[in-house]
Design an enzyme around this catalytic site. Sequence first.
Site, mmCIF file in Angstrom:
data_model
loop_
_atom_site.group_PDB
_atom_site.id
_atom_site.type_symbol
_atom_site.label_atom_id
_atom_site.label_comp_id
_atom_site.label_asym_id
_atom_site.label_seq_id
_atom_site.Cartn_x
_atom_site.Cartn_y
_atom_site.Cartn_z
ATOM 1 N N ARG A 115 0.923 -1.153 0.027
ATOM 2 C CA ARG A 115 0.030 -0.036 -0.053
ATOM 3 C C ARG A 115 0.791 1.369 0.018
ATOM 4 O O ARG A 115 0.506 2.353 -0.312
ATOM 5 C CB ARG A 115 -0.977 0.139 1.136
ATOM 6 C CG ARG A 115 -2.154 -0.991 1.138
ATOM 7 C CD ARG A 115 -2.705 -1.461 2.322
ATOM 8 N NE ARG A 115 -1.945 -2.217 3.150
ATOM 9 C CZ ARG A 115 -2.435 -2.785 4.412
ATOM 10 N NH1 ARG A 115 -3.487 -2.505 4.855
ATOM 11 N NH2 ARG A 115 -1.830 -3.836 5.042
ATOM 12 N N GLU A 148 -9.799 -9.565 11.419
ATOM 13 C CA GLU A 148 -9.360 -8.508 10.565
ATOM 14 C C GLU A 148 -10.477 -7.709 10.012
ATOM 15 O O GLU A 148 -11.420 -8.225 9.595
ATOM 16 C CB GLU A 148 -8.275 -9.086 9.545
ATOM 17 C CG GLU A 148 -7.188 -9.891 10.105
ATOM 18 C CD GLU A 148 -6.341 -8.777 10.702
ATOM 19 O OE1 GLU A 148 -5.885 -7.776 10.202
ATOM 20 O OE2 GLU A 148 -6.178 -8.766 12.199
HETATM 21 C C1 UD1 Z 1 -1.717 -6.080 11.300
HETATM 22 C C2 UD1 Z 1 -2.672 -6.951 12.160
HETATM 23 C C3 UD1 Z 1 -3.884 -5.957 12.659
HETATM 24 C C4 UD1 Z 1 -3.402 -4.940 13.305
HETATM 25 C C5 UD1 Z 1 -2.606 -4.128 12.521
HETATM 26 C C6 UD1 Z 1 -1.937 -3.071 13.523
HETATM 27 C C7 UD1 Z 1 -2.462 -9.244 11.344
HETATM 28 C C8 UD1 Z 1 -3.041 -10.424 10.523
HETATM 29 N N1 UD1 Z 1 -3.248 -8.255 11.299
HETATM 30 O O1 UD1 Z 1 -2.432 -5.811 10.295
HETATM 31 O O2 UD1 Z 1 -4.886 -7.033 13.401
HETATM 32 O O3 UD1 Z 1 -4.581 -4.185 13.659
HETATM 33 O O4 UD1 Z 1 -1.526 -4.775 12.030
HETATM 34 O O5 UD1 Z 1 -0.917 -2.200 12.553
HETATM 35 O O6 UD1 Z 1 -1.468 -9.394 11.827
HETATM 36 N N2 UD1 Z 1 4.924 -9.021 7.879
HETATM 37 C C9 UD1 Z 1 5.912 -9.876 7.728
HETATM 38 N N3 UD1 Z 1 5.477 -11.161 7.005
HETATM 39 C C10 UD1 Z 1 4.238 -11.209 6.337
HETATM 40 C C11 UD1 Z 1 3.456 -10.194 6.503
HETATM 41 C C12 UD1 Z 1 3.699 -9.038 7.135
HETATM 42 O O7 UD1 Z 1 6.861 -9.782 8.533
HETATM 43 O O8 UD1 Z 1 4.272 -12.120 5.675
HETATM 44 C C13 UD1 Z 1 4.943 -7.797 8.791
HETATM 45 C C14 UD1 Z 1 5.127 -6.182 8.008
HETATM 46 O O9 UD1 Z 1 6.381 -6.089 7.559
HETATM 47 C C15 UD1 Z 1 4.571 -5.565 8.999
HETATM 48 C C16 UD1 Z 1 3.959 -6.345 9.886
HETATM 49 O O10 UD1 Z 1 4.285 -7.604 9.910
HETATM 50 O O11 UD1 Z 1 5.653 -4.947 9.674
HETATM 51 C C17 UD1 Z 1 2.252 -6.186 9.931
HETATM 52 O O12 UD1 Z 1 2.089 -6.609 8.546
HETATM 53 P P1 UD1 Z 1 0.796 -5.399 7.593
HETATM 54 O O13 UD1 Z 1 0.560 -6.197 6.394
HETATM 55 O O14 UD1 Z 1 1.023 -4.094 7.656
HETATM 56 O O15 UD1 Z 1 -0.508 -5.946 8.618
HETATM 57 P P2 UD1 Z 1 -1.942 -4.926 9.047
HETATM 58 O O16 UD1 Z 1 -2.760 -5.199 7.763
HETATM 59 O O17 UD1 Z 1 -1.394 -3.808 9.156
HETATM 60 MG MG MG Z 2 0.404 -2.875 8.967
#
Ligand code: UD1
Ligand code: MG
Length: 459
Positions: free
Chosen positions: A14, A155
């Site tokens: 995003r 979510e």
């Molecule tokens: C996530 C939470 C959501 C919360 C929000 C808070 C989940 C499923 N959802 O959503 O409940 O309200 O954060 O900001 O966890 N990442 C990895 N590997 C992956 C995917 C993501 O390391 O395969 C890391 C990303 O780099 C990031 C973090 O995890 O730093 C969160 O990922 P993101 O995709 O931003 O989750 P949100 O949709 O924000």
């Molecule tokens: Mg996030």
Amino acid sequence: MLAVAVLAAGKGTRMKSALPKVLQPLAGATLVERVLASCHRLAPDRQLLVVGHQAERVERTLAGIEGLEFVLQQPQNGTGHAVQQLLGPLEGFEGELLVLNGDVPLLRPETLESLLSTHRTSGAAVTLLTARLADPSGYGRVFADGAGQVSGIVEHRDCNAEQLANTLTNAGIYCFDWARLATVLPSLSSDNDQGELYLTDTVALLRPAMHMEVGDPDEVAGINDRQQLAHCEAVLQDRLRRHWMAEGVSFTDPASCTLSEHTRFGRDVLVEPQCHFRGASSIGEGCRIGPGCLIENSQLAAEVEVIHSVLRDSHVERGCVIGPFAQLRAGAHLAEGCRIGNFVEVKNSQLGEGCKANHLSYLGDADLGAEVNIGAGTVTANFDGVRKHRTVIGGGSKTGANSVLVAPITLGEGVTVGAGSTLTKDVPAGALALGRARQLVKENWTAGPTPRQQQGVAG
Ligand code: UD1
Ligand code: MG
């Protein structure tokens, strides 16, 4: 024992950026550096960073952080999948695992400390941070009873209309009992809108699960897009300005100024509107900066005045006055009481005490003794097309307007350079140097008829 894991493997779709999201800068530090810094005070026994998207670049950026273990997540199949990668590295580990999303950069260390102590006192299997947000869009919704017991997290994109009305949101910061988390991690399923493994699904599998609500929702602001990045920058800038005002710095228009985390100010500094401080700068007591300055990685001693100027990688000693419209570039060093005026550029040069370059000059690769007066338009010609050369000007010397000093060249002490001179040879101390065409005067030049008049052409 305490282990901290920061999730930093996601692409950050995003953001629409070539840079991995966790490396986006915020007030002079990357998102992930801020997240890691927020847990310093907890003195964890292990620090792990889950990397995946552009893993090498993230690792290179953070290579200097001692004791940080990089764990590769390939492919990136969700936050639950990211934490599953810790099963190997944390095998046999006993204690708490604090999991932090790498895109939640405004957490205060005190908040993490109280999350940890709340978790330890309650004996819960997991304690997570929550916030009540006026606009919870995009965040996971936390379902909890009045006693703080959490039944589960859904979510945003998986919520039905009724669930969407819940404003209690998941911050993405969790304190787990590692042994209990490790037993439920393998059972996660990707049966959700994104087809990913969600860390949030472990919460419904762990009992008891508790939450701790933060008072200041800005602390748990997550960054998924540029608008959220700009919002967090504004929050951080506000925090930094408040901090320095509390330390005795005045801002006439605080909102128009931006600071870096690593800039330091002495007391009674006055910052006028539109000033920007970047990198590790230090501004000494009683300095007056602005309006309209950019100061980056520069050290200013006490009582320096700078107006409408740009200073980078420079050192300025006490009582110097700079600007308006001056530029100090890398390696400029001004000793006490120098005066650098309008349209003067100084690069990789040392100026002795009390030097003055008040107008329209370039001093590059030069060494000036004390009390040198640089006349308007003086230029050190430091580049021969291949290499740079130095210009040395002895103390007490004066250059006339429009002097060009072709380097390498050395002027001794107390030299006077006549206006309009181009000097290519060294000048001994106390001499007058002139290097210009002798003036030619033809008297009564305009008295007779002009050539056109002689040819009888009208006008
Ligand atoms: C996530 C939470 C959501 C919360 C929000 C808070 C989940 C499923 N959802 O959503 O409940 O309200 O954060 O900001 O966890 N990442 C990895 N590997 C992956 C995917 C993501 O390391 O395969 C890391 C990303 O780099 C990031 C973090 O995890 O730093 C969160 O990922 P993101 O995709 O931003 O989750 P949100 O949709 O924000
Ligand atoms: Mg996030």
